[in-house]
Motif scaffolding. Structure first.
Motif, PDB file in Angstrom:
ATOM      1  N   GLY A   1      37.546  55.151  41.557  1.00  0.00           N
ATOM      2  CA  GLY A   1      38.768  54.964  42.721  1.00  0.00           C
ATOM      3  C   GLY A   1      38.189  54.225  43.708  1.00  0.00           C
ATOM      4  O   GLY A   1      38.566  53.538  44.970  1.00  0.00           O
ATOM      5  N   THR A   2      37.163  53.024  43.540  1.00  0.00           N
ATOM      6  CA  THR A   2      36.393  52.631  44.676  1.00  0.00           C
ATOM      7  C   THR A   2      37.633  51.406  44.556  1.00  0.00           C
ATOM      8  O   THR A   2      38.083  50.609  43.244  1.00  0.00           O
ATOM      9  N   ARG A   3      37.415  50.484  45.712  1.00  0.00           N
ATOM     10  CA  ARG A   3      38.193  49.092  45.594  1.00  0.00           C
ATOM     11  C   ARG A   3      37.645  48.091  46.595  1.00  0.00           C
ATOM     12  O   ARG A   3      36.622  48.907  47.461  1.00  0.00           O
ATOM     13  N   PRO A   4      37.535  46.948  46.553  1.00  0.00           N
ATOM     14  CA  PRO A   4      37.176  46.079  46.875  1.00  0.00           C
ATOM     15  C   PRO A   4      37.483  45.625  48.733  1.00  0.00           C
ATOM     16  O   PRO A   4      38.784  45.761  48.690  1.00  0.00           O
ATOM     17  N   ASP A   5      36.828  45.409  49.524  1.00  0.00           N
ATOM     18  CA  ASP A   5      37.416  45.386  50.760  1.00  0.00           C
ATOM     19  C   ASP A   5      38.535  43.767  50.700  1.00  0.00           C
ATOM     20  O   ASP A   5      38.257  42.502  50.508  1.00  0.00           O
TER      21      ASP A   5
ATOM     22  N   ALA B   1      36.473  41.180  52.377  1.00  0.00           N
ATOM     23  CA  ALA B   1      36.136  41.187  51.742  1.00  0.00           C
ATOM     24  C   ALA B   1      36.881  39.388  50.402  1.00  0.00           C
ATOM     25  O   ALA B   1      36.846  38.662  49.815  1.00  0.00           O
ATOM     26  N   VAL B   2      38.152  40.117  49.653  1.00  0.00           N
ATOM     27  CA  VAL B   2      38.870  39.339  48.231  1.00  0.00           C
ATOM     28  C   VAL B   2      39.406  38.412  48.828  1.00  0.00           C
ATOM     29  O   VAL B   2      39.442  37.861  48.480  1.00  0.00           O
ATOM     30  N   ALA B   3      39.470  38.506  50.199  1.00  0.00           N
ATOM     31  CA  ALA B   3      40.116  37.056  50.563  1.00  0.00           C
ATOM     32  C   ALA B   3      38.855  35.896  50.629  1.00  0.00           C
ATOM     33  O   ALA B   3      39.421  34.471  50.894  1.00  0.00           O
TER      34      ALA B   3
ATOM     35  N   TRP C   1      37.293  35.580  48.470  1.00  0.00           N
ATOM     36  CA  TRP C   1      36.277  35.367  47.414  1.00  0.00           C
ATOM     37  C   TRP C   1      36.694  34.037  46.865  1.00  0.00           C
ATOM     38  O   TRP C   1      38.556  33.719  46.646  1.00  0.00           O
ATOM     39  N   THR C   2      36.103  33.309  45.793  1.00  0.00           N
ATOM     40  CA  THR C   2      36.911  31.801  45.186  1.00  0.00           C
ATOM     41  C   THR C   2      37.279  32.382  43.590  1.00  0.00           C
ATOM     42  O   THR C   2      37.492  33.364  43.602  1.00  0.00           O
ATOM     43  N   PRO C   3      37.812  31.865  43.006  1.00  0.00           N
ATOM     44  CA  PRO C   3      38.853  32.200  42.763  1.00  0.00           C
ATOM     45  C   PRO C   3      38.348  32.523  41.130  1.00  0.00           C
ATOM     46  O   PRO C   3      38.671  33.146  39.791  1.00  0.00           O
ATOM     47  N   SER C   4      37.060  32.412  40.924  1.00  0.00           N
ATOM     48  CA  SER C   4      35.821  32.450  39.238  1.00  0.00           C
ATOM     49  C   SER C   4      35.731  34.110  40.023  1.00  0.00           C
ATOM     50  O   SER C   4      36.125  34.527  38.513  1.00  0.00           O
ATOM     51  N   GLU C   5      35.177  33.889  40.950  1.00  0.00           N
ATOM     52  CA  GLU C   5      34.803  35.222  41.440  1.00  0.00           C
ATOM     53  C   GLU C   5      36.457  36.754  41.157  1.00  0.00           C
ATOM     54  O   GLU C   5      36.186  37.207  40.666  1.00  0.00           O
ATOM     55  N   THR C   6      37.433  36.082  41.738  1.00  0.00           N
ATOM     56  CA  THR C   6      38.228  36.845  41.371  1.00  0.00           C
ATOM     57  C   THR C   6      38.306  37.237  39.788  1.00  0.00           C
ATOM     58  O   THR C   6      38.806  37.902  39.508  1.00  0.00           O
ATOM     59  N   LEU C   7      38.090  36.225  39.281  1.00  0.00           N
ATOM     60  CA  LEU C   7      38.713  36.372  37.922  1.00  0.00           C
ATOM     61  C   LEU C   7      37.747  37.168  37.389  1.00  0.00           C
ATOM     62  O   LEU C   7      38.421  38.104  36.406  1.00  0.00           O
ATOM     63  N   VAL C   8      36.619  37.054  37.358  1.00  0.00           N
ATOM     64  CA  VAL C   8      35.533  37.988  36.950  1.00  0.00           C
ATOM     65  C   VAL C   8      35.608  39.184  37.294  1.00  0.00           C
ATOM     66  O   VAL C   8      35.794  40.129  36.653  1.00  0.00           O
ATOM     67  N   TYR C   9      36.082  39.360  38.256  1.00  0.00           N
ATOM     68  CA  TYR C   9      36.588  40.834  38.659  1.00  0.00           C
ATOM     69  C   TYR C   9      37.514  41.477  37.702  1.00  0.00           C
ATOM     70  O   TYR C   9      37.744  43.028  37.443  1.00  0.00           O
ATOM     71  N   LEU C  10      38.537  40.043  38.173  1.00  0.00           N
ATOM     72  CA  LEU C  10      39.480  41.435  37.496  1.00  0.00           C
ATOM     73  C   LEU C  10      39.445  41.526  35.635  1.00  0.00           C
ATOM     74  O   LEU C  10      39.936  42.320  35.002  1.00  0.00           O
ATOM     75  N   GLN C  11      38.801  40.591  34.920  1.00  0.00           N
ATOM     76  CA  GLN C  11      38.817  40.521  33.843  1.00  0.00           C
ATOM     77  C   GLN C  11      37.704  41.781  33.363  1.00  0.00           C
ATOM     78  O   GLN C  11      37.773  42.730  32.372  1.00  0.00           O
ATOM     79  N   HIS C  12      36.922  42.382  34.390  1.00  0.00           N
ATOM     80  CA  HIS C  12      36.278  43.399  34.536  1.00  0.00           C
ATOM     81  C   HIS C  12      37.077  44.889  34.758  1.00  0.00           C
ATOM     82  O   HIS C  12      36.805  46.147  34.448  1.00  0.00           O
ATOM     83  N   VAL C  13      38.336  45.000  35.454  1.00  0.00           N
ATOM     84  CA  VAL C  13      38.906  45.637  35.658  1.00  0.00           C
ATOM     85  C   VAL C  13      39.781  47.020  34.376  1.00  0.00           C
ATOM     86  O   VAL C  13      40.451  46.085  33.755  1.00  0.00           O
TER      87      VAL C  13
ATOM     88  N   GLU D   1      47.764  44.471  42.494  1.00  0.00           N
ATOM     89  CA  GLU D   1      49.039  43.609  43.252  1.00  0.00           C
ATOM     90  C   GLU D   1      48.426  43.614  44.909  1.00  0.00           C
ATOM     91  O   GLU D   1      48.727  42.104  45.650  1.00  0.00           O
ATOM     92  N   SER D   2      48.973  44.884  45.808  1.00  0.00           N
ATOM     93  CA  SER D   2      48.332  44.783  47.274  1.00  0.00           C
ATOM     94  C   SER D   2      47.284  43.990  47.682  1.00  0.00           C
ATOM     95  O   SER D   2      47.133  42.804  48.563  1.00  0.00           O
ATOM     96  N   LEU D   3      46.014  44.108  46.491  1.00  0.00           N
ATOM     97  CA  LEU D   3      44.971  43.627  46.766  1.00  0.00           C
ATOM     98  C   LEU D   3      45.107  41.681  46.533  1.00  0.00           C
ATOM     99  O   LEU D   3      44.546  40.866  47.685  1.00  0.00           O
TER     100      LEU D   3
END
Ligand code: BES
Ligand code: ZN
Length: 593
Positions: A466-470, A473-475, A477-489, A502-504
């Motif tokens: 249930g932990t979600r990033p803030d 903070a997400v706003a 993030w660089t595209p690479s950071e976001t991609l790394v995160y999403l790949q690990h979800v 989607e809302s994040l």
């Protein structure tokens, strides 16, 4: 007499072709290329000359003096195509082959106007790697042999033509309403780097030696996206030596292009999906540019040594990124590659012979063997050598390697022998033999870490509880950071979690296709209906195999998404490149019934 490449009829004991002169008409109505290929041999030849062809109709073969040359087309072999055996009269230096391609030539995609940005004119582009040049030209279609070439391409007005070569002017064509574009390629290239495209094209200069070509509707945004290319060339030159091909132009293709990029010399071919507006996917350009040294200058002798091309280039790409944007960016890029590597091991199985760097591809279609393994395992082998030797020494080695083998094609064994000569003991100390010949990943694989990377993967690992990033903070993030995160979800997810992602991240509205497709892949695997419209859009408009494979695969988990996938593919199929069709069809065939 012996074959030099499992994917070619080229024979050691026969003359080598040294130059090609091509004069062809691009017939958009019949979807064929027709005309003449003149092959110049390295020396006067006599007797059999075996060439590769696939789907070609051979009309006549003659010597320079006009003497007919006997020829025979052997039966079709499934992967290789048909051997064209010429019997050369003694003293033959040049042969002229009049021929025509088939409308099904895999190397060519003929696009209807509706598949272009302008919507008013047809478009044609080629993609020869790995072994499709033979569907375009009768030739020795192996990277072990290099040729220079000249070409005259006749296209209907108002289209223009470009090639992986220097432009040499244009003139009115042989018939009213046509124009002939001339090209000259003075540097010898392996056949897979032969490339052409024709359409309604415009161009913008990016620097004195770099220009971007694209449809007029796309060229301005393309020029903005790639404005930094000269800086990238200079960075690469500092690492690998002076740029050896004079010009570095880019061609932005329509979205059906099956790859992200293709390193055609002097003119990298690109998918338009790298244009995001924020230059976040220009790593594809860094990769294709890096091939100018690792690949186009020093290439693999056959596809069994493909890792030499893609592994070295992926390593070089990340060195360019590191020099431009810092170590943190490079570490994220290694992490994104790690995910691709894991998926490739899952796809083949870690014990599959296709997970070796040095492969045995007799009877195997290189398109079926293609995966992230030569890229990611290969680049990790280079990084290991770099760490073991020390960066300075290894960089000197890479420079010497490029100098020593420039304009040649080499095997894994030749690479190792050179390594042993220049850095004695290094290959043994890293267990190079295991890296090349064993399946799976050696235990001494280099690890790429950073605090940032651990934060992102740690955060994604806690997604399940249930932990979600803030969001604030997400706003940032660089595209690479976001991609790394999403790949690990983890996936699949419950609908509410998809809605939360989607809302994040707003991935449904993403202009960056890496993020868009990663988000849609999670949604597809989760049977999350609000994403279906966007999934359909993407699959109907984009032909890049890197996106089609995971998306179609993720749609295989539920009856409803499987039905969606089949329905989308039925509509998309006519627009896809032949290579993309094969990938999708094999993915759909693996669905549970
Ligand atoms: N040379 C490859 C594309 C290729 C490989 C075409 C094998 C046909 C057969 C190109 O350099 C490449 O690797 N493209 C990648 C770019 C990425 C690694 C940045 C792609 O298309 O995804
Ligand atoms: Zn590549």
């Amino acid at each position: 007499m012996s074959r030099i490449d499992p994917h070619s009829f080229a024979d050691d004991a026969q003359p080598r072709v040294r130059r090609l002169d091509l004069d062809v008409d691009l017939d958009f109505d019949r979807r064929v290329l027709s005309g003449e290929a003149v092959l110049t041999l390295a020396g006067a030849g006599e007797g059999p000359l075996d060439l590769d062809t696939k789907g070609l109709a051979i009309r006549t073969v003659a010597t320079e003096g006009g003497t007919a040359v006997p020829f025979e087309l052997a039966d079709e072999e499934p992967i290789l195509g048909r051997r064209l055996r010429l019997t050369l009269p003694s003293g033959t230096r040049r042969v002229a082959i009049r021929y025509e391609t088939s409308p099904e030539a895999v190397a060519l995609q003929w696009l209807d106007p509706a598949q272009t940005a302008g919507g008013a004119h047809p478009f044609l582009y080629s993609q020869c790697q790995a072994i499709h040049a033979r569907t375009l030209i009768p030739l020795q279609d192996t990277p072990a042999i290099r040729v220079t070439y000249g070409a005259a391409l006749t296209v209907p007005d108002p289209l223009s033509a470009v090639m992986s070569a220097g432009p040499a002017g244009d003139r009115p064509g042989p018939r009213p309403g046509t124009r002939t574009f001339l090209f000259e390629m003075p540097q010898p290239i392996p056949s897979y780097l032969f490339a052409l495209a024709a359409g309604r094209l415009a161009a913008r200069d990016l620097s004195p030696r770099a220009r971007v070509h694209a449809e007029p509707e796309v060229v301005e945004t393309a020029a903005r996206e790639f404005a930094g290319v000269e800086e990238m060339i200079r960075t690469a030159e500092r690492l690998f030596g002076p740029y050896p091909w004079e010009r570095y132009d880019l061609l932005v293709l329509p979205p059906s292009f099956p790859y992200g990029g293709m390193e055609n010399p002097r003119m990298t071919f690109l998918t338009p999906t790298v244009i995001t507006g924020d230059r976040s996917l220009v790593d594809v350009v860094a990769h294709e540019l890096a091939h100018s040294w690792t690949g186009n200058l020093v290439t693999n002798a056959t596809m069994e040594h493909f890792w030499l091309n893609e592994g070295a280039t992926t390593w070089a790409e990340r060195r360019i990124l590191e020099a431009l944007h810092g170590e943190e960016t490079a570490v994220l890029s290694w992490a994104i590659g790690e995910t691709a590597l894991k998926l490739a091991f899952e796809r083949f199985g870690v014990d599959s012979p296709l997970t070796k760097l040095r492969t045995d591809l007799k009877g195997v279609d290189p398109d079926d063997a293609f995966s992230s393994i030569p890229y990611e395992k290969g680049s990790r082998f280079f990084a290991l050598l770099e760490r073991a030797a020390g960066r300075e020494r290894f960089d000197r080695f890479v420079g010497d390697y490029i100098d020593r083998f420039r304009f040649t094609s080499i095997t894994s064994e030749a690479f190792l022998a050179f390594l042993d000569e220049r850095l004695p003991g290094l290959s043994a100390s890293v267990r190079a033999g295991e890296w090349l010949s064993a399946t799976g990943m050696p235990s001494n694989a280099p690890v790429f870490r950073s605090t940032r990377l651990e934060e992102l993967t740690g955060l994604a690992a806690r997604f399940a509880d249930g932990t979600r990033p803030d969001p604030a903070a997400v706003a940032r993030w660089t595209p690479s950071e976001t991609l790394v995160y999403l790949q690990h979800v983890p996936r699949p997810l419950p609908g509410a979690a998809c809605a939360g992602l989607e809302s994040l991240f707003g991935f449904l509205g993403q202009g960056n296709h890496e993020l868009l497709v990663e988000g849609l892949t999670i949604a597809a695997a989760s049977d999350w209906e609000p994403a279906f419209v966007r999934i359909r859009d993407v699959l109907l408009s984009v032909g890049r195999m890197k996106y089609l494979r995971p998306l179609f695969k993720a749609l295989g988990g539920h009856p409803r998404t499987r039905a969606l996938a089949r329905e989308i593919y039925a509509a998309a199929r006519p627009r896809y490149h032949a290579l993309s069709r094969r990938v999708v069809e094999s993915t759909l065939a693996a669905y549970p019934t």
